[in-house]
Design a protein around this motif. Structure first.
Motif, mmCIF file in Angstrom:
data_model
loop_
_atom_site.group_PDB
_atom_site.id
_atom_site.type_symbol
_atom_site.label_atom_id
_atom_site.label_comp_id
_atom_site.label_asym_id
_atom_site.label_seq_id
_atom_site.Cartn_x
_atom_site.Cartn_y
_atom_site.Cartn_z
ATOM 1 N N ASN A 1 57.309 -35.787 -72.682
ATOM 2 C CA ASN A 1 56.324 -35.501 -71.634
ATOM 3 C C ASN A 1 55.927 -36.808 -70.970
ATOM 4 O OD1 ASN A 1 55.733 -32.779 -71.474
ATOM 5 N ND2 ASN A 1 54.093 -32.850 -72.996
ATOM 6 N N GLY A 2 55.512 -36.756 -69.721
ATOM 7 C CA GLY A 2 55.023 -37.955 -69.050
ATOM 8 C C GLY A 2 56.166 -38.814 -68.526
ATOM 9 N N TRP B 1 58.725 -35.627 -61.860
ATOM 10 C CA TRP B 1 57.450 -35.661 -61.120
ATOM 11 C C TRP B 1 56.823 -34.263 -61.062
ATOM 12 C CZ3 TRP B 1 54.263 -39.452 -59.471
ATOM 13 C CH2 TRP B 1 54.754 -40.752 -59.371
ATOM 14 N N GLN B 2 57.663 -33.248 -60.902
ATOM 15 C CA GLN B 2 57.122 -31.873 -60.853
ATOM 16 C C GLN B 2 56.484 -31.493 -62.188
ATOM 17 O OE1 GLN B 2 60.558 -29.722 -59.557
ATOM 18 N NE2 GLN B 2 60.265 -30.340 -57.434
ATOM 19 N N LYS B 3 57.166 -31.863 -63.271
ATOM 20 C CA LYS B 3 56.591 -31.573 -64.602
ATOM 21 C C LYS B 3 55.331 -32.426 -64.810
ATOM 22 C CE LYS B 3 56.423 -29.793 -68.755
ATOM 23 N NZ LYS B 3 56.649 -30.572 -69.914
ATOM 24 N N VAL C 1 52.284 -30.756 -63.389
ATOM 25 C CA VAL C 1 51.738 -29.700 -64.252
ATOM 26 C C VAL C 1 50.872 -30.334 -65.342
ATOM 27 C CG1 VAL C 1 52.369 -27.914 -65.931
ATOM 28 C CG2 VAL C 1 53.638 -28.108 -63.771
ATOM 29 N N ASN C 2 51.404 -31.358 -65.982
ATOM 30 C CA ASN C 2 50.662 -32.009 -67.066
ATOM 31 C C ASN C 2 49.441 -32.775 -66.555
ATOM 32 O OD1 ASN C 2 53.804 -32.451 -68.552
ATOM 33 N ND2 ASN C 2 52.185 -31.267 -69.485
ATOM 34 N N ALA C 3 49.575 -33.410 -65.366
ATOM 35 C CA ALA C 3 48.459 -34.206 -64.824
ATOM 36 C C ALA C 3 47.279 -33.325 -64.460
ATOM 37 C CB ALA C 3 48.931 -34.991 -63.592
ATOM 38 N N ALA C 4 47.555 -32.098 -64.021
ATOM 39 C CA ALA C 4 46.470 -31.197 -63.624
ATOM 40 C C ALA C 4 45.878 -30.475 -64.836
ATOM 41 C CB ALA C 4 46.989 -30.184 -62.603
ATOM 42 N N ILE D 1 47.954 -39.555 -72.184
ATOM 43 C CA ILE D 1 47.297 -39.764 -70.881
ATOM 44 C C ILE D 1 47.864 -40.974 -70.126
ATOM 45 C CG2 ILE D 1 45.333 -41.153 -71.760
ATOM 46 C CD1 ILE D 1 44.952 -38.371 -69.159
ATOM 47 N N ASP D 2 48.209 -42.067 -70.876
ATOM 48 C CA ASP D 2 48.728 -43.268 -70.186
ATOM 49 C C ASP D 2 50.023 -42.968 -69.448
ATOM 50 O OD1 ASP D 2 46.629 -44.631 -71.310
ATOM 51 O OD2 ASP D 2 47.814 -45.615 -72.870
ATOM 52 N N GLN D 3 50.820 -42.038 -70.004
ATOM 53 C CA GLN D 3 52.122 -41.730 -69.388
ATOM 54 C C GLN D 3 52.008 -40.543 -68.420
ATOM 55 O OE1 GLN D 3 51.779 -42.274 -72.792
ATOM 56 N NE2 GLN D 3 52.508 -44.370 -72.543
ATOM 57 N N ILE D 4 50.822 -39.962 -68.296
ATOM 58 C CA ILE D 4 50.658 -38.821 -67.370
ATOM 59 C C ILE D 4 49.795 -39.316 -66.191
ATOM 60 C CG2 ILE D 4 49.860 -36.430 -67.161
ATOM 61 C CD1 ILE D 4 50.667 -36.006 -70.101
#
Ligand code: PAF
Length: 320
Positions: A122-123, A200-202, A205-208, A285-288
């Motif tokens: 992820n990220g 970036w699309q994934k 999703v994770n960032a939101a 979080i650092d990678q998202i």
């Protein structure tokens, strides 16, 4: 109840072509999928190991005939000093994004120069840090939305059959035979021409979803409420703008649509970041959102909403 099935080709006849680094839930799931399709696969030991084999257990709740019957199978454990290392053609890295560099770097001395590396986490971010160290090796990247739960150290249950996308990033391409074998082995997977836009699309999703569910201690479904919509829109607008400066053109309305679709499809779930915070574990979080802010800085942009949620999660982590 347990069933036992073994592939003779994987029991000591030759060393594996593919090794997996990271035996978490996703690493074990990919291992099972490769093993089940007859591919010679093993786990790379991160510390000196006297174990030659490991017995793993797999069950699924999401196939056409879900069953509590666990399948047991054995795969080789490749020791850090083993001759098998020299024969590897592909290393699949399934550790968390923040562990990638620490996990991979010790092997860069000994891994053959023609051993391809595939990062699956992820990220985003580790691909940029690893790129200068590849020494002529090829690097592919991937993202998976398959759902899997780790029941105990070597026991997993597959809970969802989401999409897996893999694709080339830099250096020599993965041998066609191996990329075809991966796609054939992993259900609902595809080899894409351009993997970075998919990541970036994934990331969108994770960032939101991830930070908002962790900060508000709620299920993914709660984010469908109107009170979160401005925040979600701002996170996605900033991501869209930063990606554009990184040379990646994304469709803003598609990003919104995809985020709300995942919110709906996973309404009852607690996101991975919610669970990390609840269990006082380090988050991604650092990678998202952190990655979005770092790329914003590279382009002299600001991403205030992503910055805000990044800091809020860091503050929660600091309290552990
Ligand atoms: O990280 C997660 O939890 C998942 O990637 C997702 C898609 C946000 C669903 O919970």
């Amino acid at each position: 109840m347990q069933s036992h099935r073994e592939h003779d080709s994987q029991l000591g006849l030759g060393s594996p072509d593919i090794a997996i680094l990271g035996a978490g839930a996703v690493g074990q799931l990919i291992c099972h999928q490769l093993w089940a399709s007859g591919i010679s696969v093993g786990f790379l030991a991160r510390e000196p190991s006297t174990h030659l084999w490991q017995t793993l257990s797999f069950s699924t709740t999401c196939s056409a005939s879900p069953s509590t019957l666990a399948e047991q199978y054995r795969v080789p454990i490749i020791a850090t000093d083993s001759d098998s290392l020299a024969k590897l053609r592909l290393l699949i890295v399934c550790v968390k994004a923040y562990q990638v560099m620490e996990a991979v770097t010790p092997f860069l001395e000994t891994l053959p120069k023609d051993c391809h590396i595939l990062l699956l986490h992820n990220g985003m971010g580790p691909h940029l840090a690893l790129e200068p160290l590849l020494d002529g090796r090829g690097l592919s990247l991937g993202t998976t939305s398959q759902g899997v739960l780790r029941q105990s150290t070597w026991q997993i249950t597959q809970t969802g059959q989401g999409l897996t996308q893999l694709g080339h990033f830099t250096g020599p391409e993965l041998e066609i035979g191996l990329s075809k074998a991966l796609i054939a082995a992993i259900p609902n997977s595809e080899w894409v021409e351009a993997i970075i836009p998919c990541l970036w699309q994934k990331l969108a999703v994770n960032a939101a979803i991830n930070p908002l569910t962790a900060i508000n201690q709620c299920t993914n479904g709660k984010l469908a409420e109107a009170q979160f919509s401005a925040m979600i829109t701002d996170i996605l607008d900033e991501l869209h703008w930063v990606a554009e400066h990184d040379g990646i053109l994304l469709d803003k309305s598609y990003l919104q649509q995809r985020v709300y679709q995942v919110i709906q499809l996973t309404a009852e779930n607690f996101s991975s970041m919610h669970q990390d915070v609840a269990h006082k574990r380090r988050t991604e979080i650092d990678q998202i959102n952190g990655y979005i802010c770092e790329r914003a800085r590279v382009h002299n942009l600001s991403a205030p909403t992503n910055e805000k949620v990044w800091q809020q999660i860091k503050q929660l982590e600091a309290k552990y």
